[in-house]
Design a protein around this motif. Structure first.
Motif, short mmCIF file in Angstrom:
data_model
loop_
_atom_site.label_atom_id
_atom_site.label_comp_id
_atom_site.label_asym_id
_atom_site.label_seq_id
_atom_site.Cartn_x
_atom_site.Cartn_y
_atom_site.Cartn_z
N LEU A 21 -71.68 -48.90 -58.21
CA LEU A 21 -72.39 -48.93 -56.93
C LEU A 21 -71.93 -47.79 -56.02
O LEU A 21 -72.71 -47.24 -55.25
CB LEU A 21 -72.14 -50.28 -56.25
N GLU A 22 -70.65 -47.44 -56.16
CA GLU A 22 -70.09 -46.41 -55.28
C GLU A 22 -70.69 -45.03 -55.53
O GLU A 22 -70.49 -44.11 -54.75
CB GLU A 22 -68.56 -46.36 -55.43
N LYS A 23 -71.46 -44.90 -56.63
CA LYS A 23 -72.11 -43.60 -56.88
C LYS A 23 -73.33 -43.41 -55.99
O LYS A 23 -73.88 -42.31 -55.89
CB LYS A 23 -72.55 -43.52 -58.35
N GLY A 72 -62.39 -42.72 -63.36
CA GLY A 72 -63.22 -41.76 -64.07
C GLY A 72 -63.39 -40.44 -63.34
O GLY A 72 -64.39 -39.76 -63.48
N ARG A 73 -62.40 -40.09 -62.50
CA ARG A 73 -62.48 -38.80 -61.79
C ARG A 73 -61.28 -37.94 -62.13
O ARG A 73 -60.88 -37.08 -61.37
CB ARG A 73 -62.45 -39.03 -60.26
N GLY A 74 -60.69 -38.20 -63.29
CA GLY A 74 -59.50 -37.46 -63.65
C GLY A 74 -58.28 -37.92 -62.86
O GLY A 74 -57.25 -37.26 -62.82
N PHE A 82 -62.51 -56.78 -58.70
CA PHE A 82 -63.50 -55.82 -58.21
C PHE A 82 -63.77 -54.77 -59.28
O PHE A 82 -64.87 -54.25 -59.42
CB PHE A 82 -63.01 -55.12 -56.95
N TYR A 83 -62.72 -54.44 -60.01
CA TYR A 83 -62.84 -53.53 -61.15
C TYR A 83 -62.26 -54.24 -62.35
O TYR A 83 -61.42 -55.13 -62.20
CB TYR A 83 -62.05 -52.24 -60.90
N ALA A 84 -62.73 -53.86 -63.52
CA ALA A 84 -62.18 -54.45 -64.74
C ALA A 84 -61.25 -53.44 -65.38
O ALA A 84 -61.57 -52.24 -65.42
CB ALA A 84 -63.31 -54.82 -65.68
N GLY A 144 -44.59 -47.93 -52.48
CA GLY A 144 -44.67 -46.66 -53.18
C GLY A 144 -45.46 -45.66 -52.36
O GLY A 144 -46.09 -46.03 -51.37
N PRO A 145 -45.42 -44.41 -52.80
CA PRO A 145 -46.12 -43.37 -52.03
C PRO A 145 -47.62 -43.64 -51.95
O PRO A 145 -48.19 -44.27 -52.85
CB PRO A 145 -45.87 -42.09 -52.84
N SER A 146 -48.22 -43.14 -50.92
CA SER A 146 -49.65 -43.30 -50.71
C SER A 146 -50.43 -42.64 -51.85
O SER A 146 -50.04 -41.57 -52.33
CB SER A 146 -49.98 -42.68 -49.35
N GLY A 147 -51.48 -43.28 -52.30
CA GLY A 147 -52.27 -42.75 -53.42
C GLY A 147 -51.66 -43.09 -54.77
O GLY A 147 -52.13 -42.63 -55.80
N GLY A 148 -50.62 -43.92 -54.77
CA GLY A 148 -49.93 -44.24 -56.02
C GLY A 148 -50.65 -45.26 -56.88
O GLY A 148 -50.38 -45.36 -58.07
N GLY A 149 -51.55 -46.04 -56.28
CA GLY A 149 -52.29 -47.03 -57.06
C GLY A 149 -52.09 -48.46 -56.61
O GLY A 149 -52.48 -49.40 -57.30
N LYS A 150 -51.51 -48.64 -55.41
CA LYS A 150 -51.23 -50.01 -54.93
C LYS A 150 -52.52 -50.79 -54.67
O LYS A 150 -52.67 -51.93 -55.12
CB LYS A 150 -50.37 -49.94 -53.65
N SER A 151 -53.45 -50.17 -53.94
CA SER A 151 -54.72 -50.86 -53.66
C SER A 151 -55.48 -51.13 -54.95
O SER A 151 -56.18 -52.14 -55.08
CB SER A 151 -55.59 -50.02 -52.73
N THR A 152 -55.35 -50.22 -55.90
CA THR A 152 -56.04 -50.40 -57.17
C THR A 152 -55.55 -51.68 -57.85
O THR A 152 -56.34 -52.43 -58.43
CB THR A 152 -55.81 -49.17 -58.07
N ILE A 153 -54.25 -51.94 -57.77
CA ILE A 153 -53.70 -53.17 -58.37
C ILE A 153 -54.35 -54.39 -57.71
O ILE A 153 -54.78 -55.33 -58.39
CB ILE A 153 -52.16 -53.21 -58.18
N1 LIG Z 1 -63.15 -45.95 -55.26
C1 LIG Z 1 -62.44 -44.95 -55.78
N2 LIG Z 1 -63.06 -44.01 -56.53
C2 LIG Z 1 -62.35 -43.01 -57.09
N3 LIG Z 1 -61.03 -42.85 -56.96
C3 LIG Z 1 -60.35 -43.74 -56.22
C4 LIG Z 1 -61.01 -44.84 -55.60
N4 LIG Z 1 -60.09 -45.56 -54.94
C5 LIG Z 1 -58.90 -44.95 -55.14
N5 LIG Z 1 -59.04 -43.84 -55.92
C6 LIG Z 1 -57.96 -42.95 -56.39
O1 LIG Z 1 -57.04 -43.70 -57.14
C7 LIG Z 1 -55.70 -43.38 -56.84
C8 LIG Z 1 -54.94 -44.60 -56.34
O2 LIG Z 1 -55.49 -45.03 -55.09
P1 LIG Z 1 -55.01 -46.32 -54.33
O3 LIG Z 1 -54.89 -47.44 -55.28
O4 LIG Z 1 -55.95 -46.52 -53.19
O5 LIG Z 1 -53.58 -45.88 -53.80
P2 LIG Z 1 -52.65 -46.58 -52.71
O6 LIG Z 1 -53.26 -47.85 -52.29
O7 LIG Z 1 -51.34 -46.71 -53.40
O8 LIG Z 1 -52.52 -45.62 -51.58
C9 LIG Z 1 -55.78 -42.26 -55.80
O9 LIG Z 1 -55.63 -41.04 -56.48
C10 LIG Z 1 -57.17 -42.40 -55.23
O10 LIG Z 1 -57.67 -41.13 -54.85
#
Ligand SMILES: Nc1ncnc2c1ncn2[C@@H]1O[C@H](COP(=O)(O)OP(=O)(O)O)[C@@H](O)[C@H]1O
Ligand SMILES: [Mg+2]
Length: 587
Positions: A117-119, A357-359, A396-398, A380-389
């Motif tokens: 959807l984010e596309k 899927g953006r490298g 939200f993602y599989a 952890g540092p910002s952008g490390g993947g915390k929100s992703t967890i």
């Molecule tokens: N919706 C998204 N689409 C593409 N890349 C994302 C998206 N959300 C986060 N990212 C990328 O995934 C990595 C981890 O992000 P995130 O989990 O938000 O980090 P944190 O919460 O630790 O700051 C970052 O490099 C970020 O740019």
């Protein structure tokens, strides 16, 4: 209703259209009946003229003249009445199709994979849910598809009458038909690309508008009004240009040229008719009646050919809707999480990897367990993947590989609704509706049975603040909660999460943007909130998580350290560095 199944593949828009038309068969039947009656009534009028000219006037039959005059008043009125019913029924069926598409598309989008959807831009989604569905139902079905059916009836009736009056004249008049047909065929491809460009332009405009208003503060702060004016102006010009081309196409190819063809053929027929009268093979009344039928047959023909072009326009819009209907959903399992018996949920990640899927690295090979009732901090540092967890836990993602389990059940087998009903989620950016405080905390419910809302707000340390608002719990918060500060919004979000008495509480950077005093309030809220349940708290400020049972340190998508505060400080790794950097904050 197959398209409602979770994880099922929805139908395409034309499939839905057919399905809805099938449901509307009784109404379409009535429409056909009305059209047949209308056609019959419409055919009578010219015959009244013929009688008047050929019989009543030459015979000086005053009685017949009177009767014919009455007929000339009643018949058109009756025709107009039938026409209104016809329009109403068509609009109804068209609207039913549009609403069906809107409903199915909306339902689908609610459960589509976020990554897909984010596309799309918000403006594109809005445009497709409103205009594209409308173009298919309200315009294509109501104004073109159903009229094809009705116009065919009308054309057959009118042609029969014309042939009955004079088959030679009818043949001449029909000369226009093949020319008009060829014209439409030749311009079909052009029409499609025009409509496609027009839709793209509309979506671009909506998307831009959707961005510029929320960003107005930034626009002003950077004196960018001129820049935005130019961007809007360039869209206006683009829209103007394509609109002009569409209109020219409509006027020239769809209106003027066909009319020229029609009237050339009509002129021929008229001239030949005069010749026939002189020869004594045709009466004046018949010619008058014939000439009255002629424009009708052309109008009908035009409408029939126009349907071809309008099908192109509907297809262009259907393609847009189908692009959304084709988005994949996260498949949801059917197992339910058991009733909350223990004091919290257990959770485990096993070799979980995911990327956007953006490298990027997303998260890689994550393995950890959370015991029921544990308080886990993720730093952890910002952008490390915390929100992703957090997003992975929420489903939200599989994960691309590895498994996530809840109370020992694989997430893939769980019903996402059951999973989420046991999680209290406080996202990084609090989302509030433009509604009252109570509606926002109770969301999506409305009724507050047993004062749960005050309890949740109390635990979130926001009750007192709410009571101080002009209308207390009934105060409106403004679009996206614009009238509240960041810390207030955070505590609203915590209250909302607590209201459902979750077994698992997830907080994503709830204190990152707050000042020290507000942070203290939110920290107090978290300390109360996590009692009696499992809590996973992502924190930028380490002071928020000093009480944590265990701390996970995430860097570049990997779990680099895990342990208690003491053990992590002793090992002098990344956590130690972060701790040192914030030491002025800490006790
Ligand atoms: N919706 C998204 N689409 C593409 N890349 C994302 C998206 N959300 C986060 N990212 C990328 O995934 C990595 C981890 O992000 P995130 O989990 O938000 O980090 P944190 O919460 O630790 O700051 C970052 O490099 C970020 O740019
Ligand atoms: Mg984050």
């Amino acid at each position: 209703m197959r398209s409602h199944d979770e994880g099922g593949v929805p139908k395409e828009s034309f499939g839905l259209l057919k399905e809805e038309l099938r449901k509307q068969i009784p109404r379409i039947g009535l429409l056909i009946l009305v059209a047949v009656l209308g056609t019959g009534v419409g055919l009578i009028q010219p015959l009244l003229f013929k009688s008047l000219i050929d019989t009543a006037i030459p015979d000086s039959d005053l009685g017949l003249i009177g009767l014919l005059l009455v007929g000339m008043v009643i018949v058109p009125v009756l025709g107009a009445g039938l026409n209104s019913v016809n329009h109403y029924l068509r609009a109804f069926v068209g609207e039913a199709v549009a609403q069906r598409l809107r409903r199915e598309l909306f339902n689908h989008l609610l459960s589509v994979r976020l990554a897909e959807l984010e596309k799309f831009r918000t403006g594109e989604l809005i445009n497709r849910l409103t205009r594209s569905c409308g173009m298919i139902g309200e315009v294509y079905v109501a104004d073109h598809l159903l009229p094809v059916l009705l116009n065919t009836i009308l054309l057959v009736g009118t042609l029969t009458a014309m042939i009955a009056l004079s088959w030679r004249l009818a043949l001449l008049a029909l000369l226009a038909f093949p020319f008009s047909f060829l014209l439409t065929r030749k311009t079909r491809g052009h029409a499609e690309s025009l409509y496609d460009e027009f839709s793209t332009t509309l979506e671009a405009g909506r998307s831009y508008l959707h961005e510029v208003w929320p960003g107005l503060r930034t626009v002003r702060a950077f004196n960018a009004e001129g820049h935005e004016r130019k961007r809007w102006q360039s869209w206006i010009e683009r829209h103007w240009h394509i609109k002009a081309r569409v209109t020219t196409f409509h006027e020239l190819i769809r209106t003027l040229l066909p009319e020229f063809i029609n009237y050339a053929a009509a002129g021929l027929a008229f001239g030949y008719g005069a010749f026939e009268i002189i020869q004594g093979r045709l009466t004046v009344g018949s010619l008058v009646a014939f000439v009255a039928y002629l424009p009708r047959s052309y109008a009908v023909l035009q409408a029939l050919l126009g349907t071809q072009v309008n099908l192109q326009e509907a297809r262009v819009n259907a393609k847009r809707v189908d692009a959304l209907l084709g988005l994949e959903r996260i498949p949801s399992g059917h197992k339910n999480l058991s009733a909350p018996s223990s004091k919290g949920a257990a959770l485990a990640f096993q070799n979980v990897s995911f990327d956007y899927g953006r490298g990027d690295f997303g998260v890689q090979e994550l393995t950890f367990c959370v015991e029921p009732g544990e308080f886990i901090a993720v730093v952890g540092p910002s952008g490390g993947g915390k929100s992703t967890i957090i997003d992975l836990i929420m489903g939200f993602y599989a994960p691309r590989s590895g498994t996530i389990t809840f109370d020992g059940i694989d997430q893939r087998n769980l019903s996402l609704a059951s999973l989420r009903s046991q999680i209290g989620f406080v996202p990084q950016d609090t989302f509030l509706w433009n509604d009252t405080v109570s509606a926002n905390i109770l969301y999506p419910g409305r009724s507050d049975d047993g004062g749960r809302i005050r309890q949740a707000a109390g635990a979130a340390q926001i009750d007192e603040f709410i009571l101080g608002l002009p209308d207390g719990y009934e105060t409106l918060v403004g679009e996206r909660g614009m009238t509240l500060s960041g810390g207030e919004r955070q505590r609203f979000a915590i209250a909302r999460a607590l209201l459902r008495q979750p077994r698992l509480l997830l907080l994503d950077e709830a204190t990152a943007a707050l000042d020290a005093l507000t942070e203290q309030k939110v920290r107090a809220a978290i300390d109360v909130a996590r009692q009696g349940r499992t809590a996973i708290v992502v924190a930028h400020r380490l002071v928020t998580i000093l009480q944590a049972d265990r701390i996970l340190v995430i860097d570049e998508g990997r779990l680099v350290e895990m342990g208690t505060r003491q053990s992590l400080l002793a090992s002098r790794g990344l956590f130690f560095d972060l701790y040192q950097a914030q030491s002025f904050d800490l006790p």
